[in-house]
Design a protein around this motif. Structure first.
Motif, mmCIF file in Angstrom:
data_model
loop_
_atom_site.group_PDB
_atom_site.id
_atom_site.type_symbol
_atom_site.label_atom_id
_atom_site.label_comp_id
_atom_site.label_asym_id
_atom_site.label_seq_id
_atom_site.Cartn_x
_atom_site.Cartn_y
_atom_site.Cartn_z
ATOM 1 N N PHE A 107 40.440 35.204 35.732
ATOM 2 C CA PHE A 107 41.493 36.211 35.705
ATOM 3 C C PHE A 107 42.690 35.657 36.475
ATOM 4 C CE2 PHE A 107 43.666 39.993 37.473
ATOM 5 C CZ PHE A 107 43.953 40.649 36.281
ATOM 6 N N ASP A 172 47.284 36.584 33.050
ATOM 7 C CA ASP A 172 46.711 37.795 32.459
ATOM 8 C C ASP A 172 47.435 39.057 32.906
ATOM 9 O OD1 ASP A 172 44.588 36.494 31.046
ATOM 10 O OD2 ASP A 172 43.562 36.218 32.960
ATOM 11 N N ARG A 173 47.970 39.032 34.115
ATOM 12 C CA ARG A 173 48.644 40.235 34.619
ATOM 13 C C ARG A 173 49.758 39.852 35.580
ATOM 14 N NH1 ARG A 173 45.976 45.868 37.047
ATOM 15 N NH2 ARG A 173 47.985 46.773 37.726
ATOM 16 N N GLU A 183 48.406 48.132 42.909
ATOM 17 C CA GLU A 183 48.014 47.201 41.849
ATOM 18 C C GLU A 183 47.022 46.151 42.361
ATOM 19 O OE1 GLU A 183 50.794 45.927 38.987
ATOM 20 O OE2 GLU A 183 52.124 47.630 39.274
ATOM 21 N N GLU A 186 43.748 47.748 42.101
ATOM 22 C CA GLU A 186 43.261 47.730 40.718
ATOM 23 C C GLU A 186 42.647 46.366 40.382
ATOM 24 O OE1 GLU A 186 46.665 50.865 39.050
ATOM 25 O OE2 GLU A 186 46.522 48.829 38.235
ATOM 26 N N VAL A 187 43.277 45.305 40.860
ATOM 27 C CA VAL A 187 42.742 43.957 40.631
ATOM 28 C C VAL A 187 41.399 43.805 41.342
ATOM 29 C CG1 VAL A 187 43.072 41.508 41.156
ATOM 30 C CG2 VAL A 187 44.973 42.858 40.241
ATOM 31 N N GLN A 189 39.197 46.072 42.033
ATOM 32 C CA GLN A 189 38.178 46.810 41.290
ATOM 33 C C GLN A 189 37.830 46.096 39.983
ATOM 34 O OE1 GLN A 189 39.127 50.989 40.852
ATOM 35 N NE2 GLN A 189 39.808 51.169 42.968
ATOM 36 N N HIS A 190 38.828 45.557 39.314
ATOM 37 C CA HIS A 190 38.606 44.825 38.071
ATOM 38 C C HIS A 190 37.686 43.625 38.299
ATOM 39 C CE1 HIS A 190 39.422 42.841 34.225
ATOM 40 N NE2 HIS A 190 39.704 41.745 34.915
ATOM 41 N N LEU A 191 37.877 42.924 39.415
ATOM 42 C CA LEU A 191 37.089 41.739 39.721
ATOM 43 C C LEU A 191 35.736 42.076 40.345
ATOM 44 C CD1 LEU A 191 39.952 39.567 41.268
ATOM 45 C CD2 LEU A 191 38.838 39.173 39.058
#
Length: 246
Positions: A107, A172-173, A183, A186-187, A189-191
């Motif tokens: 990511f 990717d973002r 944000e 959010e990253v 949690q995504h990872l």
């Protein structure tokens, strides 16, 4: 730059976007097998990272065959000192380091900021650094400085080349500086990272800009157009509008 193999993410550090503070936060998820570039020791950034339970620097020296230019080879051959990856290693350079497959699988993300606000942040940061030492001349005004940047160092004014490859966004973002704390969470949690990505309360690079005055009051029409011209690609891609975030 951070290449975190343990959690499979890559952070591309841009200029004047709280990148050092973000690196401190992200490094909490890193370990001995990851690549974490050095922060400034003179300005207390590495000390701040230690206070914030961050990890690093680690694996930040270039392998022998990655050395480039006379300066790096001379230092290596004459002093035995390996070159280090730069603070602002670009996406294209990182992809070369890790390989295309790793770049695709991990990511990848970066941070961007309203270009007009970022330009002023750059100006006041450079101005204070200039004034820290005795000089024979005064630092130029905002307009003259922006003219110099466009002519000599446009990559200091635009971050596009940091996260774009072949003029196309390669990460990717893109996190927004203006909403960075949320944000980053959010990253995290995504990872699926347990370590906190909370930004340090003390900014790694802060306090350079005087009284918080809207940039619309400090930039002339010519300044506005110059920044828009140099930063046109991130403005078009991310939809920035002059004065919206002033």
């Amino acid at each position: 730059m951070i290449i975190c193999h343990s959690h499979r993410f890559i952070f591309v550090k841009t200029r004047k976007t709280a990148g050092s503070s973000a690196e401190i936060a992200l490094s909490r998820a890193c370990g001995p097998g990851d690549c974490v570039t050095r922060l400034s020791e003179d300005r207390g950034e590495e000390a701040l990272r230690q206070q914030e339970s961050g990890f690093g620097p680690a694996n930040h020296h270039k392998p022998l065959l990655a050395h480039r230019g006379l300066k790096e080879w001379k230092r290596l051959l004459l002093r035995g000192q390996r070159a280090e990856y730069g603070y602002h290693t670009t996406a294209a350079e990182i992809r070369t380091i890790v390989g295309h497959q790793c770049w695709r699988d991990y990511f990848t993300f970066t941070i961007e900021r309203d270009p007009w606000d970022r330009a002023l942040s750059r100006y006041f940061w450079q101005k204070q650094r200039w004034e820290e030492k005795p000089r024979d001349s005064e630092f130029p005004g905002i307009s003259d400085y922006l003219v110099w940047l466009e002519t000599h160092k446009p990559h200091w004014l635009s971050n596009w080349g940091h996260y774009a490859i072949s003029d196309t966004v390669a990460v990717d973002r893109i996190l927004r500086y203006e909403n960075l704390s949320a944000e980053l969470e959010e990253v995290r949690q995504h990872l699926g990272v347990e370590a906190s990505f909370k930004l340090p309360e003390k900014r790694a690079k802060g306090g350079f800009r005087p009284r918080r005055q809207p940039y619309t009051e400090l930039l002339s029409d010519a300044d506005r157009e110059r920044i828009a011209r140099v930063c046109r690609r991130e403005i078009e891609t991310l939809g920035y509008q002059y004065g919206e975030l002033a």
